[in-house]
Enzyme design. Structure first.
Site, mmCIF file in Angstrom:
data_model
loop_
_atom_site.group_PDB
_atom_site.id
_atom_site.type_symbol
_atom_site.label_atom_id
_atom_site.label_comp_id
_atom_site.label_asym_id
_atom_site.label_seq_id
_atom_site.Cartn_x
_atom_site.Cartn_y
_atom_site.Cartn_z
ATOM 1 N N TYR A 104 2.083 -1.669 -7.497
ATOM 2 C CA TYR A 104 1.780 -0.287 -7.874
ATOM 3 C C TYR A 104 2.441 0.722 -7.232
ATOM 4 O O TYR A 104 2.586 0.950 -6.033
ATOM 5 C CB TYR A 104 0.329 0.052 -7.626
ATOM 6 C CG TYR A 104 -0.394 1.272 -8.375
ATOM 7 C CD1 TYR A 104 -0.062 1.264 -9.742
ATOM 8 C CD2 TYR A 104 -0.938 2.298 -7.555
ATOM 9 C CE1 TYR A 104 -0.585 2.319 -10.402
ATOM 10 C CE2 TYR A 104 -1.367 3.270 -8.365
ATOM 11 C CZ TYR A 104 -1.284 3.319 -9.692
ATOM 12 O OH TYR A 104 -1.548 4.518 -10.344
HETATM 13 MG MG LIG Z 1 -2.173 6.123 -13.469
#
Ligand SMILES: [Mg+2]
Lengths: 622, 204
Positions: A330
């Site tokens: 991420y």
């Molecule tokens: Mg987002």
């Protein structure tokens, strides 16, 4: 079998997660929105075989706006926007997605939220929950927490389903309510006014205001003015040059430079009259050049902007798509410490088959990955790292992926090592030094072309050596103004002052560009436009330092402080207090800004020509 | 009243030269102020010295520096000279930055950058440049070697004793610590006129 509704933040993410969970066997069907597909597969979860329905939203499903007719520009005096009720509603574009959720949840026994694991994602999760609970009030809701779309991370998330985090989501609501009120009030106020005061130039221009956008603009104006105000000054220095055994070397003055010609000249004459150099110190010491620390969002944005010339917005767009396709972890993270349980070996191993950096990766494996950790952690996501090998990416996607891989490998390898020699000489009681550098091991530099380290050869001297320099010179120079801001500098300033978050830096910069408040020169440096300059000067003239970061930074600090002791009973109350307090402060500033509005006209008229003289009634008149 | 020869000689022993009429007026004024209570010569000398510290040597017009000092490229100055510091400025750092600091308008943001730190540069050591005068001849004094008794807050008009031997190049005295003895005092008109800000402004 039990049927479970799973909702991800984007179609790409839903697709990748479904693919991982079903090992490629998910069935695809259509929903109402043609951009958000539905994937179905069987999966063992919560100790029972279940049928999973995986679909997605497209970021925020609901938007915050003023109730009823107050959305309209002339519906009320802008100051009222600090008090009028607001509500969440689903914009037209997203109605199809909402209908899909409403239909699918009917046949499901529980709901799992798979949105991105950051605060915006948490908030989007609660929008999904709101829509689903309207149909099925008692449906149990779970949150899957993961930092990358890999089989291990997804399995771990499934084994550790949690309740969604209401506190984080509520804090996002506070921020967006405040941004809505401030943004709408100031935007309406200044747009309505300035369109009429400068009808030729601004006749149909939206002159937006945002509580992050404006300090961002403020930084650009501030630096521009610092450059304008700068006074270059001459200085002088003395240099000593010596060639020995065909190697030449320049000694620089320990005083560095002087800003008085006669003072420098006096010392220079002193040296020229006694031009014998004596070596008074020879120091040899190992020197290392540190490998980079694990990559967080802000570093990624800054480095991509500086080294790859890809701007922050583009970088984040690419990074998000690499993430949803499972290539990297991420990309929104403030962490630069690798967690202990992360399988670095496995991650490095994957990269060994690459033609360019594979060999280096193998060497990292031999020595064992040894990351140079930083000090920051957001307790949510690991540093950005590759999660899957690929050589199929093209263009900037490929360049960003390559950068992330190389940065990761560099971070896991060894510092570059060298041997530095510092020679100090005395000429007429003035000291001069020269440095030599021998690089003994390039280590991380071999995989990290974004940094250089240059060796420098100097003659071999010994303590007590006496020689006559080939030249003693007095050189003149001039001080340079600070550079205009680059995008990377601007991000550094925003980070320093807590303006925006790693998730929004790029957007705020984009906004001030789109509004023509700032321009970007071919060399990537930011200059304020006339409108941006005038607005900042006008608001600053009111004495409120609206273009300065303090006001907005306070809110972020408050939220951060309260978020750090969540789960207290008083949390809800406290959050309301934070919101009310901020609204009150900004409303006060707003009223004062309206009272002194003529200062904006005056500041702008320096750039845009004569300001029309209108009464408040004339300005508010449709 | 006749000039007090003993006071004059005492001042000379301290390398201080003043015109007779100034000394006369000064003693008269002191006697008036103190209603002739300062009987001891030491007390009177001390009071005159105090007045000298606060006087403006430009007004006294009693030069002591040799003329060749500023006309020759290189000159060795010997002996003691009581001079006045008209102004001083640190020439090791850009004046512009120093001025922002004096005005309090320094802004840390100017240093914020995403670039890696610039290659190491030696940290400048202070070098004060003094504008000195004996009242007629102006000469500069550079802090060639560190002189601890000097600092940037010294007020315009402060008196200083320069003790040879000092090398003077192109009208610049190359001062070391044992060439300089700070005597004190100030000149209020100069203090008003020459703020640190205006000294830097002039340098700029
Ligand atoms: Mg987002």
């Amino acid at each position: 079998m039990v049927r479970i509704l799973n909702v991800a933040e984007k179609n790409d993410a839903a697709k990748s997660i479904a693919e991982v969970m079903s090992r490629g066997s998910a069935r695809k069907r259509e929903g109402f929105s043609k951009f958000n597909k539905i994937y179905e597969f069987d999966y063992n979860i919560m100790n029972q075989p279940s049928t999973m329905t995986m679909t997605s939203v497209s970021g925020h499903l609901l938007g915050l706006d003023f109730v009823g007719s107050y959305k309209k520009w002339y519906s009320c005096s802008p100051v009222a926007l600090f008090d009028i009720d607001v509500e969440k509603h689903c914009p037209k574009d997203f109605q199809d997605i909402k209908r899909t959720l409403e239909r699918e949840v009917r046949g499901c026994q529980s709901l799992i939220i798979w949105t991105d694991c950051d605060r915006e994602g948490e908030n989007i999760g609660f929008e999904v929950i709101q829509v689903c609970k309207a149909v099925k009030p008692n449906i149990p809701v779970y949150r899957a927490r993961f930092s990358e779309i890999t089989p291990q991370a997804i399995q771990r998330a499934c084994r550790n389903l949690l309740p969604p985090d209401k506190n984080t989501s509520d804090a996002v609501d506070v921020r967006s309510e405040l941004d809505l009120r401030i943004g709408a009030a100031f935007t309406r106020f200044q747009t309505l006014r300035l369109q009429k005061i400068f009808p030729e130039v601004l006749g149909d221009q939206l002159i937006s205001y945002g509580s992050c956008q404006f300090p961002t603009l403020g930084f650009v104006v501030e630096r521009y003015k610092q450059v304008q105000a700068f006074v270059p000054e001459p200085f002088w220095k003395i240099k000593v040059a010596h060639t020995y055994n065909d190697t030449s070397c320049e000694f620089s003055w320990k005083r560095y430079r002087l800003f008085d010609h006669f003072a420098c000249l006096a010392i220079y004459e002193q040296c020229v009259e006694n031009p014998t150099a004596r070596v008074v110190d020879v120091r040899c010491k190992p020197k290392s050049k540190w490998r980079p620390q694990p990559l967080d969002t802000v570093e990624l944005e800054k480095l991509a902007s500086r080294k790859l010339r890809i701007n922050a917005k583009e970088t984040m767009k690419i990074a998000e798509s690499l993430y949803t396709k499972g290539f990297i972890s991420y990309p929104r993270t403030e962490t630069n410490i690798f967690p202990k349980d992360l399988d670095l070996r496995g991650l490095v191993e994957q990269q060994t088959r690459d033609q360019n950096w594979g060999e280096f990766a193998s060497r990292v494996l031999e020595q064992g990955p040894n990351p140079r950790n930083g000090k920051k952690t957001d307790q949510a996501h690991p540093p950005i790292h590759p999660t899957k090998y690929t050589d199929s990416l093209q263009g900037n996607d490929g360049r960003i992926y390559e950068f992330i891989v190389r940065h990761f490998l560099a971070c896991c390898s060894q510092d570059a090592q060298g041997q530095e020699t510092v020679i100090e000489i005395d000429v007429a009681e003035e000291r001069f030094t020269a440095q030599g550098l021998m690089i003994t091991a390039r280590n991380y530099l071999e995989v990290y072309p974004y940094e250089t380290w240059n060796a420098k050869t100097i003659p071999v001297y010994e303590n007590g050596d006496v020689f006559t320099p080939n030249a003693i010179e007095m050189a003149a120079g001039e001080t340079q103004p600070p550079p205009l801001l680059s995008e990377a500098d601007l991000i550094a300033l925003m980070e320093k002052h807590g303006i925006g978050t790693d998730a929004t830096h790029a957007e705020h910069i984009e906004t001030i560009k789109n509004r023509m408040y700032v321009g970007v020169r071919p060399d990537g440096r930011f200059v304020p436009g006339q409108l941006g300059m005038g607005l900042v000067e006008g608001y600053d003239a009111m004495g409120y330092e609206m273009s300065k970061p303090h006001l907005r930074a306070e809110l972020e600090a408050d939220l951060k402080r309260y978020l750090s002791h969540i789960y207290t009973l008083r949390w809800k109350l406290t959050l309301k207090v934070v919101l009310q307090e901020q609204i009150r402060k900004y409303k006060e500033v707003f009223i004062e800004a309206c009272r002194q509005a003529i200062k904006i006209d005056q500041a702008l008229s320096q750039y845009l020509g004569e300001a029309k003289n209108l009464t408040t009634e004339e300005i508010l008149d449709q | 009243m006749r000039v007090n020869e003993s006071t004059k000689a005492w001042l000379r022993s301290k390398s201080i030269y003043v015109p007779d009429d100034w000394l006369e007026a000064c003693i008269e004024w002191i006697n008036n102020e103190t209603q002739d209570k300062l009987q001891l010569p030491d007390q009177l000398n001390g009071a005159v010295y105090e007045q000298w510290l606060l006087s403006d040597l430009h007004e006294l017009q009693s030069p002591c520096l040799p003329e060749q000092l500023i006309s020759q490229r290189k000159y060795q100055l010997n002996g003691g000279y009581a001079l006045q510091i008209d102004s001083l400025v640190d020439v090791s750092k850009p004046y512009y930055g120093q001025m922002l600091k004096v005005k309090g308008s320094e802004n840390e943001n100017v240093k914020v950058t995403a670039e890696p730190p610039a290659p190491w540069e030696p940290k400048p050591t202070r070098m004060l440049m003094l504008k000195l005068t004996d009242g007629v001849t102006e000469v500069q004094g550079m802090e060639y070697r560190q002189i601890l008794c000097l600092n940037e807050k010294i007020k315009p008009g402060t008196k200083v004793l320069i003790k040879g031997s000092v090398l003077c190049r192109n009208g610049v005295l190359m001062l070391k610590a044992d060439n300089v003895q700070l005597l004190g005092g100030e000149v209020d008109t100069l203090v008003e006129e020459l703020t640190p800000h205006s000294a830097l402004q002039q340098a700029l």
